[in-house]
Design an enzyme around this catalytic site. Structure first.
Site: not given
Ligand code: FAD
Ligand code: UQ1
Length: 450
Positions: A201, A379
């Site tokens: 983000c 965003c």
């Molecule tokens: P995550 O949701 O981070 O999940 C990754 C998972 O993998 C975690 O649960 C972790 O525990 C697990 N993991 C890591 N390593 C291992 C391992 N070795 N073995 C097993 N599991 C593991 N997005 C929007 O669309 N709109 C917004 O307004 C927005 N605002 C945001 C504001 C903030 C402050 C933040 C921090 C993020 C924001 N985002 C927003 C971004 C969004 O939250 C992320 O892009 C999204 O959650 C990513 O999803 P993901 O599944 O890729 O990763």
């Protein structure tokens, strides 16, 4: 498919699997692939790594495709967070507790939750290793491991968070410290940083700045505050249309922006932050702060660094249209851990999930994937406690807007969408595998012309 039982050897079929590029999938791929299964205690038809936004979304979709008993998710954490809420938590507009739910409650019923961490990927043997030394084999692998925060790459952190006046919306452990620092602000510099790495983000580092500015204005402290955005980037936003509007807001609110300015050290005991100028290496500047919001450097998860599925930088190496791995055709990915050249958001994951669902269906039928991801990401840039600019764009950094209005304008309606509608859509639509992004609404709104 269920457990395979314990066998002592893995069949090494490296050369076989390397033949299985998208273009040659029709050549009896599945017979070959089944033969390549490695010995392990457990086997799942679809194995999902990571139980965050992307992982839970895809496990819900895969459950519908192959049945719950054939899907497993590897995730070590007990709690699943809706991270976009943290922008509002850091500004005191929402409670942290409303952003989290037990992981057990978001894993689709019947899908196996493997509560452990992945320590190694072995795509040549179609298996992964877990922290407890177990191995799990799979027919199809979906990698959704997110990204890693690197506060420790800034000298003085993370221990600096034990002092007041400093916070970070990027971690569940530090987001409430942002709100505390904002409330405790008396007089001086309020500094907001953007690191010299890819981030999730990309708008979030400046959202909290606009909210803080608004808070100080509303509490009568604005005249005692210098609001400073020190960013490693050379521009305020990648999409020109939104950048133009944000620069107008920055000017109107008397905010100072310093480009190519990268946080390298925090001396929290003295309330000092040290920045390097990226254009003149070795030149540093020390800022005194009354409030500091840190956006940490970020990178791929450790397990992907130097893994066979990663590119040179450590990100999961995918075809940017199909989301299939470039080298291993039974490996797929979604979300922040990938090298898809778009902004890393939950909104991007929504659009990616719809494409990936179709890609996997094609591959399962030994057909070539046809549906293409256009890089859609969004965003909602919160610019006040009741205003949002809804940025939506594609791989070419061109606006790809859902609504037939000028979305670069700050709007109350978009604020409610961000604060109230999006969380509902996330828990009940995205994570259940029903929300594949706003493309159908966009087509309807633009009568099929966009
Ligand atoms: P995550 O949701 O981070 O999940 C990754 C998972 O993998 C975690 O649960 C972790 O525990 C697990 N993991 C890591 N390593 C291992 C391992 N070795 N073995 C097993 N599991 C593991 N997005 C929007 O669309 N709109 C917004 O307004 C927005 N605002 C945001 C504001 C903030 C402050 C933040 C921090 C993020 C924001 N985002 C927003 C971004 C969004 O939250 C992320 O892009 C999204 O959650 C990513 O999803 P993901 O599944 O890729 O990763
Ligand atoms: C979106 O789909 C999404 O994922 C659920 C977000 O994450 C929280 C968003 O912030 C946005 C803006 C979208 C896009 C949705 C619409 C209706 C434009």
């Amino acid at each position: 498919m269920s457990n395979m039982g314990v066998m002592s050897t893995c069949f090494c079929v490296r050369s076989f699997v390397h033949l299985l590029r998208p273009g040659v999938q029709k050549m009896g791929y599945f017979q070959m692939h089944t033969a390549s299964r490695c010995a392990a205690k457990n086997h799942y038809e679809v194995l999902v790594l990571g139980g965050g936004s992307g992982g839970i979304t895809m496990s819900a979709r895969m459950k519908r495709k192959v049945g719950a008993e054939n899907v497993a998710v590897v995730e070590p954490n007990e709690k699943h967070y809706y991270q976009p809420m943290w922008t509002l938590v850091g500004a005191g507009a929402k409670q942290l507790a409303t952003s989290g739910r037990p992981t057990a409650s978001v894993i689709p019923s019947g899908v196996k939750w493997i509560k452990s961490s992945v320590t190694e990927l072995d795509p040549d043997k179609n298996c992964i290793h877990l922290a407890d030394d177990k191995k799990i084999s799979y027919k199809y692998l979906i990698i959704a491991l997110g990204l890693q925060l690197h506060y420790e790459k800034i000298k003085g952190l993370p221990e600096g968070f034990n002092y007041p006046k400093i916070g970070s919306n990027y971690s569940v452990h530090t987001v409430e410290k942002t709100w505390k620092a904002l409330q405790d602000f008396k007089e001086g510099n309020a500094i907001f940083t953007f690191p010299n790495t890819p981030v999730k983000c990309g708008g979030a580092p400046q959202k909290i700045m606009y909210l803080s500015e608004a808070y100080l204005r509303k509490t009568g402290k604005r005249s005692k505050a210098n609001i400073i955005f020190n960013t490693s980037l050379g521009s305020i936003f990648t999409v020109q249309k939104y950048a133009d509007r944000l620069l107008e807001i920055i000017k109107a609110r008397n905010i100072v922006v310093n480009y190519k300015c990268n946080l390298i050290e925090v001396r929290a005991d003295k309330q000092e932050a040290v920045f390097e100028n990226l254009d003149t290496p070795g030149v540093t500047e020390v800022y005194q702060y009354e409030m500091l919001h840190v956006t940490p450097p970020m990178g791929p998860p450790d397990v992907l660094m130097n893994s066979p599925v990663s590119d040179a930088a450590g990100w999961l190496d995918l075809d940017k249209e199909t989301l299939q791995h470039k080298k291993y055709p039974n490996v797929f990915g979604i979300g922040d851990c990938t090298n898809l050249p778009t902004s890393k958001t939950a909104a991007a994951i929504a659009a990616q999930s719809a494409v990936l669902d179709k890609t996997i269906s094609s591959v399962m039928k030994s057909q070539l994937p046809t549906k293409k991801y256009d890089g859609y990401t969004s965003c909602p840039i919160v610019t006040d406690y009741n205003r949002v600019i809804l940025a939506e764009f594609d791989y070419n950094s061109q606006p790809l807007e859902t609504f037939p209005i000028d979305q670069s304008k700050e709007r109350l309606l978009m604020y409610y969408m961000k604060a109230d509608l999006m969380p509902f859509l996330y828990w009940n639509g995205l994570l259940k595998g029903y929300w594949g992004g706003p493309a159908p609404i966009r087509n309807l709104m633009h009568l099929g012309f966009k």
